[in-house]
Scaffold this active site. Structure first.
Site, mmCIF file in Angstrom:
data_model
loop_
_atom_site.group_PDB
_atom_site.id
_atom_site.type_symbol
_atom_site.label_atom_id
_atom_site.label_comp_id
_atom_site.label_asym_id
_atom_site.label_seq_id
_atom_site.Cartn_x
_atom_site.Cartn_y
_atom_site.Cartn_z
ATOM 1 N N ILE A 255 -3.533 -4.231 7.575
ATOM 2 C CA ILE A 255 -4.079 -4.896 8.770
ATOM 3 C C ILE A 255 -3.103 -4.641 9.915
ATOM 4 O O ILE A 255 -1.903 -4.868 9.784
ATOM 5 C CB ILE A 255 -4.258 -6.413 8.539
ATOM 6 C CG1 ILE A 255 -5.240 -6.648 7.376
ATOM 7 C CG2 ILE A 255 -4.743 -7.097 9.817
ATOM 8 C CD1 ILE A 255 -5.389 -8.097 6.959
ATOM 9 N N VAL B 209 -4.818 -3.170 1.282
ATOM 10 C CA VAL B 209 -5.392 -3.668 2.540
ATOM 11 C C VAL B 209 -4.304 -3.615 3.600
ATOM 12 O O VAL B 209 -3.274 -4.297 3.485
ATOM 13 C CB VAL B 209 -5.893 -5.116 2.384
ATOM 14 C CG1 VAL B 209 -6.383 -5.671 3.721
ATOM 15 C CG2 VAL B 209 -7.017 -5.188 1.348
ATOM 16 N N SER C 75 1.752 -5.742 15.284
ATOM 17 C CA SER C 75 2.120 -5.457 16.686
ATOM 18 C C SER C 75 2.979 -4.195 16.800
ATOM 19 O O SER C 75 3.401 -3.821 17.881
ATOM 20 C CB SER C 75 2.912 -6.646 17.256
ATOM 21 O OG SER C 75 3.998 -6.907 16.368
ATOM 22 N N HIS D 196 3.752 0.369 12.438
ATOM 23 C CA HIS D 196 3.903 0.382 10.963
ATOM 24 C C HIS D 196 2.557 0.707 10.293
ATOM 25 O O HIS D 196 2.455 1.542 9.404
ATOM 26 C CB HIS D 196 4.380 -1.013 10.554
ATOM 27 C CG HIS D 196 5.021 -1.072 9.227
ATOM 28 N ND1 HIS D 196 5.057 -2.214 8.479
ATOM 29 C CD2 HIS D 196 5.661 -0.130 8.499
ATOM 30 C CE1 HIS D 196 5.680 -1.973 7.341
ATOM 31 N NE2 HIS D 196 6.075 -0.722 7.335
ATOM 32 N N SER E 275 0.818 -1.221 0.000
ATOM 33 C CA SER E 275 0.000 0.000 0.000
ATOM 34 C C SER E 275 0.846 1.264 0.000
ATOM 35 O O SER E 275 0.452 2.284 -0.568
ATOM 36 C CB SER E 275 -0.931 -0.013 1.210
ATOM 37 O OG SER E 275 -1.849 -1.083 1.093
HETATM 38 O O1 LIG Z 1 -0.308 -3.232 1.741
HETATM 39 C C1 LIG Z 1 0.227 -3.493 2.817
HETATM 40 N N1 LIG Z 1 1.560 -3.248 2.996
HETATM 41 C C2 LIG Z 1 2.164 -3.520 4.173
HETATM 42 N N2 LIG Z 1 3.484 -3.291 4.296
HETATM 43 C C3 LIG Z 1 4.371 -3.089 3.143
HETATM 44 C C4 LIG Z 1 4.445 -1.626 2.721
HETATM 45 O O2 LIG Z 1 3.200 -1.209 2.132
HETATM 46 C C5 LIG Z 1 5.546 -1.435 1.685
HETATM 47 O O3 LIG Z 1 5.287 -2.255 0.563
HETATM 48 C C6 LIG Z 1 6.920 -1.763 2.243
HETATM 49 O O4 LIG Z 1 7.114 -1.072 3.477
HETATM 50 C C7 LIG Z 1 8.054 -1.409 1.271
HETATM 51 O O5 LIG Z 1 7.995 -0.032 0.968
HETATM 52 C C8 LIG Z 1 1.417 -4.039 5.251
HETATM 53 N N3 LIG Z 1 1.995 -4.310 6.517
HETATM 54 O O6 LIG Z 1 3.225 -4.065 6.732
HETATM 55 O O7 LIG Z 1 1.288 -4.802 7.438
HETATM 56 C C9 LIG Z 1 0.010 -4.280 5.049
HETATM 57 O O8 LIG Z 1 -0.744 -4.734 5.949
HETATM 58 N N4 LIG Z 1 -0.523 -4.000 3.848
#
Ligand SMILES: O=c1[nH]c(NC[C@H](O)[C@H](O)[C@H](O)CO)c([N+](=O)[O-])c(=O)[nH]1
Length: 166
Positions: A92, A90, A95, A98, A61
């Site tokens: 979620i 999405v 813990s 982030h 995301s």
């Molecule tokens: O789309 C998501 N990206 C998530 N992390 C990845 C982030 O969007 C980046 O792709 C990543 O940090 C690299 O830039 C999520 N979590 O970490 O939980 C999540 O729940 N959903």
């Protein structure tokens, strides 16, 4: 009496002349796939030709704002400009913090993107405290307690593109 949720549209909008971009993250893909399917099915029911629905993906995301901007630019360069774009992700809660940081920064970036791309950017980011909440909002929880929010996003995309198109 159900109070929450999207009200009836003021009219049925004909999507037959618009081109829509869907750009989705690949995290939580079972939920993502249901949301994308719901958006496509609702837009098809409103007359959008499936060849005019272009789907792109990004890792997560957090990549949606930049990916959306480049997606819109690329389609314009190809001579297949979009009329509206639906970023879908999405998130979620885990813990750590982030979730909060991605949810907040991505939401603001997508809202601000509309001015830069001069078209509606539909808000297709689910920010859920639990997996059950996400499944319910994609219409795939065991009890089918909620409808698929992807359908609302598809309907909003058609209305915004038809009503406020260039
Ligand atoms: O789309 C998501 N990206 C998530 N992390 C990845 C982030 O969007 C980046 O792709 C990543 O940090 C690299 O830039 C999520 N979590 O970490 O939980 C999540 O729940 N959903």
């Amino acid at each position: 009496m159900a109070v929450k949720g999207l009200g009836k549209p003021d009219q049925v909008y004909d999507g037959s002349k618009i081109r829509v971009g869907i750009i989705h993250a690949r995290w939580n893909s079972v939920i993502i796939d249901a949301l994308v399917k719901g958006a496509i099915e609702r837009m098809a029911s409103l007359g959008v030709n499936e060849k005019n629905i272009i789907v792109e993906t990004v890792p997560g995301s957090y990549e949606l704002p930049w990916g959306t901007k480049r997606f819109v630019d690329r389609q314009a360069k190809l001579g297949e400009p979009l009329d509206v774009v639906i970023p879908i992700g999405v998130l979620i809660k885990g813990s750590t913090m982030h979730f909060e940081y991605i949810s907040d920064s991505t939401t603001h970036a997508l809202m601000n993107l509309q001015e830069k791309v001069d078209m509606p950017v539909i808000f297709g980011l689910l920010t859920c405290m639990t997996e059950e909440q996400a499944l319910a909002r994609a219409g795939i929880d065991a009890s089918h307690s909620m409808h698929n929010h992807g359908e609302d996003w598809g309907a909003a995309a058609v209305e915004m593109a038809v009503k406020f198109g260039k």
